[in-house]
Motif scaffolding. Structure first.
Motif, short mmCIF file in Angstrom:
data_model
loop_
_atom_site.label_atom_id
_atom_site.label_comp_id
_atom_site.label_asym_id
_atom_site.label_seq_id
_atom_site.Cartn_x
_atom_site.Cartn_y
_atom_site.Cartn_z
N ILE A 155 -0.50 -3.99 -5.63
CA ILE A 155 -0.18 -2.65 -5.10
C ILE A 155 -1.44 -1.78 -5.11
N GLN A 156 -1.68 -1.11 -4.00
CA GLN A 156 -2.82 -0.19 -3.89
C GLN A 156 -2.31 1.22 -3.61
N TYR A 157 -3.02 2.20 -4.15
CA TYR A 157 -2.73 3.60 -3.83
C TYR A 157 -3.87 4.14 -2.99
N ILE A 158 -3.56 4.53 -1.77
CA ILE A 158 -4.59 4.96 -0.84
C ILE A 158 -4.74 6.49 -0.83
N GLY A 159 -3.66 7.21 -1.13
CA GLY A 159 -3.75 8.67 -1.16
C GLY A 159 -3.40 9.29 0.18
N GLU A 160 -3.67 10.59 0.29
CA GLU A 160 -3.33 11.33 1.50
C GLU A 160 -4.32 11.04 2.61
N MET A 161 -3.81 11.03 3.85
CA MET A 161 -4.66 10.76 5.01
C MET A 161 -4.50 11.85 6.05
N SER A 162 -5.58 12.14 6.78
CA SER A 162 -5.49 12.99 7.96
C SER A 162 -4.79 12.21 9.06
N GLN A 163 -4.37 12.92 10.11
CA GLN A 163 -3.69 12.24 11.20
C GLN A 163 -4.62 11.24 11.89
N ARG A 164 -5.89 11.59 12.03
CA ARG A 164 -6.82 10.65 12.66
C ARG A 164 -6.96 9.38 11.84
N ALA A 165 -7.08 9.56 10.52
CA ALA A 165 -7.19 8.39 9.65
C ALA A 165 -5.90 7.58 9.67
N GLU A 179 0.82 -1.22 0.00
CA GLU A 179 0.00 0.00 0.00
C GLU A 179 0.85 1.26 0.00
N ILE A 180 0.55 2.15 -0.93
CA ILE A 180 1.23 3.44 -1.03
C ILE A 180 0.29 4.51 -0.50
N VAL A 181 0.73 5.20 0.55
CA VAL A 181 -0.09 6.23 1.20
C VAL A 181 0.63 7.57 1.08
N GLY A 182 -0.07 8.60 0.60
CA GLY A 182 0.55 9.91 0.54
C GLY A 182 0.05 10.76 -0.60
N LYS A 183 0.34 12.03 -0.52
CA LYS A 183 -0.06 12.99 -1.54
C LYS A 183 0.96 12.99 -2.67
N TYR A 184 0.47 12.97 -3.91
CA TYR A 184 1.35 12.95 -5.08
C TYR A 184 1.87 14.37 -5.32
N ILE A 185 3.19 14.56 -5.22
CA ILE A 185 3.80 15.88 -5.36
C ILE A 185 4.57 16.02 -6.68
N GLU A 186 5.50 15.10 -6.92
CA GLU A 186 6.33 15.14 -8.11
C GLU A 186 6.37 13.74 -8.73
N PRO A 187 6.53 13.68 -10.06
CA PRO A 187 6.58 12.35 -10.69
C PRO A 187 7.83 11.58 -10.28
N VAL A 188 7.62 10.47 -9.62
CA VAL A 188 8.69 9.54 -9.29
C VAL A 188 8.29 8.14 -9.75
N ILE A 189 6.97 7.92 -9.85
CA ILE A 189 6.43 6.69 -10.44
C ILE A 189 5.21 7.07 -11.28
N ASP A 190 4.95 6.28 -12.30
CA ASP A 190 3.73 6.45 -13.09
C ASP A 190 2.65 5.64 -12.38
N MET A 191 1.87 6.34 -11.54
CA MET A 191 0.96 5.64 -10.64
C MET A 191 -0.05 4.78 -11.41
#
Length: 457
Positions: free
Chosen positions: A337-347, A315-327
């Motif tokens: 492989i799963q892309y979960i995206g950005e999370m709040s601290q509670r999540a 699982e890849i968690v986080g906000k996409y900022i710059e191209p490092v992989i072609d998601m």
């Protein structure tokens, strides 16, 4: 007073409420597309068209102002005639406010209502980046110790909500007045100042002359930052480094300066671990850009034999900022492989409760918060040797370390964990001890007490 404004973009829009346009002669801008246009009743001119001899000051409203200073110098404008955006308060009346418990106060009102010893913490932005978060946590510890902490930043962001929830007072945007007289007078009321990151060196250069102790807490460990942001040598500036790698980089550039190591503190927000199901979850968490090396993680996963990846979720968690992989391509070609995206601290807290293994393959990461959070949860971590926590990891006992960018070595570490799931719980509990020994509230209270003793000498 006659003023020429250099810049018509974002910094002008943020400061225009404070500017008396009757004192403005014209705008100057390097963008030829704007030349000749009118803005708020004043003409926009090129630098060569403007008559700088006919003004008292040039106010530069451009974030990266060094090239503008050089340009003005070439045009014969003396440096004492130039004011930068942090000096706005020197030319016009600026009324900054402090937010406290849902109300707003000016500097005088706030100071009068706070009899406790005051400490200001300054960062570049009030967002959920690592430095801003750990400064917020330091503010919480300072409150426990009887201080009145005040957070401040050049720019505001999503951390404001958490500051309010934690009853921490803050100044959201100081970038337009931190070089002015009001701010200097206010700084003088503090017991000491804590400045996070080397990137806001200009703030330290502006406030250090006030003679209030400045604790400059540096978290960067790369040569470029130390080259781009020169440090200040003064008796009232005390240097601290967020880990061994930062200390080493610091001493390489400033061998004659004293620096002490100080790690951050994370509140123990661990929630009850979820019941493990048949899926073994391996996560990488962080902003998606080259420094975090998500590409190394993906390539290592690709090389794991198919039979080893049964019932495994990468699982890849986080906000996409710059191209490092072609998601899109990665997800299409690698269904595990799963892309979960950005999370709040509670999540994220809830996410950690169900995670089995954290991977942090960063190319340069002085002391990433997510690794410490995983350790707090008793989750075993695989980190590169360029991750700060690697100095506390004994490979195979309380975590795993591999050489940075070594895809084969990372693959083998992941396979080992997949094949030895039965021992990961014990390794995770050992990693928890790293958190308790170095990143707990007790450790931070000791750090702050040492700072208090040091600046009072």
């Amino acid at each position: 007073m006659k003023v020429i404004l250099f810049g018509t973009g974002n910094y002008y829009r943020q400061s225009k409420a404070y500017i008396d346009m009757t004192q403005v002669i014209c705008f100057v801008d390097n963008d030829p597309k704007k030349t000749g246009a009118m803005l708020d009743g004043k003409k926009i001119m090129t630098p060569k068209e403007a008559d700088f001899t006919n003004c008292d000051y040039v106010l530069v409203l451009v974030m990266r102002y060094q090239s503008i200073l050089e340009q003005l110098s070439a045009l014969g404008v003396s440096r004492d005639k130039i004011k930068l955006y942090p000096d706005l308060d020197d030319l016009f009346e600026v009324k900054p406010c402090i937010c406290s418990e849902g109300k707003q106060y000016d500097f005088t009102q706030w100071a009068a209502n706070r009899p406790e010893k005051k400490v200001m913490l300054i960062c570049h932005e009030l967002t959920r980046n690592g430095v801003s978060v750990v400064l917020m946590h330091v503010a919480q510890v300072l409150k426990r110790m009887g201080y009145c902490p005040l957070m401040s930043a050049l720019l505001e962001g999503e951390l404001l909500e958490e500051l309010q929830e934690n009853h921490i007072d803050y100044i959201p945007q100081i970038h337009l007045f931190y070089g002015g007289r009001q701010f200097a007078d206010f700084i003088g009321k503090m017991e000491f100042i804590i400045v996070g990151t080397i990137g806001i060196a200009d703030v330290v250069w502006r406030i250090a002359h006030i003679e209030v102790p400045v604790v400059w807490w540096i978290h960067e460990s790369n040569d470029k930052d130390f080259h781009d942001f020169p440090l200040l040598v003064r008796n009232n500036v005390y240097y601290y480094a967020g880990g061994k790698r930062v200390v080493e980089c610091f001493k390489k550039h400033y061998p004659y300066l004293s620096v002490e190591k100080m790690l951050y503190y994370l509140p123990d927000n661990r929630v009850e671990t979820k019941c493990r199901d048949a899926i073994f979850r391996i996560g990488i968490i962080g902003l998606i850009y080259p420094r975090k090396a998500q590409d190394i993680f993906v390539e290592a996963v690709k090389k794991i034999p198919a039979e080893k990846k049964n019932a495994i979720s990468f699982e890849i968690v986080g906000k996409y900022i710059e191209p490092v992989i072609d998601m899109d391509k990665v997800l299409k070609e690698n269904p595990e492989i799963q892309y979960i995206g950005e999370m709040s601290q509670r999540a994220l807290n809830d996410y950690f409760a169900g995670l089995d293994l954290l991977v942090c393959p960063s190319r340069d990461d002085p002391m990433p918060v997510v690794v410490t959070q995983a350790m707090q949860y008793g989750i075993p971590c695989i980190v590169s040797d360029q991750v700060g926590q690697s100095e506390y990891i004994i490979d195979g006992k309380n975590g795993f370390v591999f050489p940075t960018e070594n895809i084969k070595a990372l693959k083998e570490k992941i396979i080992y964990c997949i094949d030895h799931k039965d021992i990961l719980s014990d390794i995770g509990q050992e990693s928890r001890k790293i958190y308790e020994n170095y990143f707990s509230v007790e450790a931070m209270e000791e750090n702050l007490q040492r700072i208090e003793d040091r600046v009072r000498r």
